[in-house]
Design a protein around this motif. Structure first.
Motif, mmCIF file in Angstrom:
data_model
loop_
_atom_site.group_PDB
_atom_site.id
_atom_site.type_symbol
_atom_site.label_atom_id
_atom_site.label_comp_id
_atom_site.label_asym_id
_atom_site.label_seq_id
_atom_site.Cartn_x
_atom_site.Cartn_y
_atom_site.Cartn_z
ATOM 1 N N UNK A 51 0.797 -1.114 0.104
ATOM 2 C CA UNK A 51 0.022 -0.138 0.075
ATOM 3 C C UNK A 51 0.850 1.265 0.019
ATOM 4 N N UNK A 52 1.971 1.027 0.604
ATOM 5 C CA UNK A 52 3.089 2.324 0.676
ATOM 6 C C UNK A 52 3.194 2.531 -0.904
ATOM 7 N N UNK A 53 3.903 1.530 -1.411
ATOM 8 C CA UNK A 53 4.022 1.893 -2.975
ATOM 9 C C UNK A 53 3.239 2.287 -3.760
ATOM 10 N N UNK A 54 1.849 1.942 -3.530
ATOM 11 C CA UNK A 54 0.595 2.416 -4.278
ATOM 12 C C UNK A 54 0.434 3.763 -4.125
ATOM 13 N N UNK A 55 0.519 4.007 -2.641
ATOM 14 C CA UNK A 55 0.167 5.552 -2.457
ATOM 15 C C UNK A 55 1.459 6.504 -2.940
ATOM 16 N N UNK A 56 2.696 5.953 -2.767
ATOM 17 C CA UNK A 56 3.615 6.765 -3.415
ATOM 18 C C UNK A 56 3.291 7.020 -4.869
ATOM 19 N N UNK A 57 2.868 5.986 -5.747
ATOM 20 C CA UNK A 57 2.446 6.363 -6.972
ATOM 21 C C UNK A 57 1.673 7.581 -7.014
#
Length: 381
Positions: A44-50
């Motif tokens: 989710x951190x990767x997704x939000x960073x995008x």
């Protein structure tokens, strides 16, 4: 539909990020015995960073499209891996690596050589659809029964995301925008759908964890640690339900009380580990030789109790004798030979209450041990 400007998009992204990550971090501290929770949080951190990379315009447009797209796909891949880990399924990590490398190559080609926004967006959507489809496969193919409801909820959310992405591809083909930053209705709608569905996905994952935790705590409270049979408390609850059912339907049932013969001698000769081995051996035999409607429990010490629903005295004697003869000729893996004594009691014939039935079976067991052990005795009427 009201088109959203960049500032509103960033605000919504930030709010979504704080809610999801805070819930998942709290869950990591609260429940750490299951695989996949920390992995899902990283995803989710990767997704939000995008989202931040896409809508903050920190990098040039070409670099933003590749970087944000890669972060989004990696986030989806990591959450897919987390789902597989949580459901205890095998994962081939190199497939995910190849998948991401293929995405980078295709996106780089469209950014560097064919600068067509439509192709970039469709590529991103197709890869996302593939990952969501794989996640659905993991959610539908697991063997756990403790979180079936929440898994179905997540499947429905991911299916909704797939349908939304397909609809987005169709709309983009018909009316392709110039770039992602134009606040058109399709861009605004896509963002809103992503926010809603990703939040619901996280909620569904948390529901799965909570349901599994509740199931495991319930199992721990009702299961004997050594033998993995029902404990005395759980069996008393089952017996009471069976008594109530008998009063309503007049359906007979029987109980068998079992005691390991000369168990103290086993402990003296083989030690407590040998005694534990005997109890586990007996429990495994009970689990494999009982009918599917029967229930076995560790009643206390070396005593076991079996509940036989919808069973007459004749059938109960047949089951008890079959167990006794099988255990007599099948020693443990460490070659410890044991025998058992069994006492049988049937509702109405030997008692009309739970207490009287257990007492009758206990007296029958005592009689079996008094008269030589390794035998089946029926309670006196």
């Amino acid at each position: 539909m009201v088109n959203l400007d960049i500032q509103t998009m960033i605000f919504m992204t930030s709010l979504d990020a704080m809610l999801q990550v805070s819930m998942l971090i709290f869950l990591c501290f609260l429940v750490n015995q299951y695989r996949g929770i920390k992995t899902y949080t990283f995803g989710k951190i990767f997704t939000i960073s995008s989202y931040f990379i896409t809508f903050s315009k920190v990098f040039p447009v070409s670099a933003t499209l590749i970087t944000a797209g890669l972060f989004l796909l990696m986030g989806s891949c990591i959450t897919c891996i987390a789902i597989a880990q949580f459901t205890d399924q095998k994962i081939k990590f190199h497939y995910f690596l190849i998948f991401n490398l293929l995405f980078i190559c295709i996106q780089s080609y469209f950014v560097i050589f064919q600068d067509i926004f439509l192709f970039k967006t469709i590529t991103q959507s197709v890869f996302q659809i593939a990952i969501f489809a794989l996640s659905i496969y993991y959610l539908r193919s697991h063997s756990h029964k403790s979180f079936v409801g929440s898994a179905r909820f997540m499947v429905s959310i991911m299916a909704g995301l797939i349908l939304s992405l397909i609809a987005r591809i169709i709309i983009l083909i018909q009316n392709p925008p110039e770039n992602l930053y134009v606040p058109t209705e399709i861009n605004s709608a896509s963002l809103l759908i992503i926010f809603v569905f990703t939040f619901l996905m996280t909620a569904g994952f948390i529901m799965m964890v909570c349901q599994r935790l509740y199931h495991d705590l319930h199992q721990a409270a009702n299961t004997d640690v050594l033998t993995h049979l029902l404990n005395r408390r759980a069996m008393m609850h089952k017996l009471q339900k069976e008594i109530n059912h008998f009063y309503r339907s007049d359906r007979p049932f029987a109980i068998i009380l079992i005691d390991v013969d000369f168990f103290k001698r086993v402990n003296d000769v083989y030690g407590h580990d040998g005694g534990d081995t005997v109890l586990i051996h007996l429990a495994q035999i009970l689990q494999t030789k009982m009918r599917h409607i029967d229930s076995a429990s560790r009643w206390g010490g070396e005593e076991f109790l079996i509940l036989l629903p919808d069973t007459t005295l004749y059938k109960a004697q047949e089951i008890a004798e079959r167990l006794r003869s099988y255990i007599e000729v099948n020693p443990t893996q460490s070659n410890i030979q044991i025998t058992i004594s069994l006492g049988i009691a049937v509702i109405r014939q030997h008692g009309n209450s739970l207490e009287s039935l257990i007492t009758a079976a206990d007296h029958a067991l005592y009689e079996a041990k008094r008269t030589g052990r390794n035998r089946v005795v029926v309670a006196q009427s």
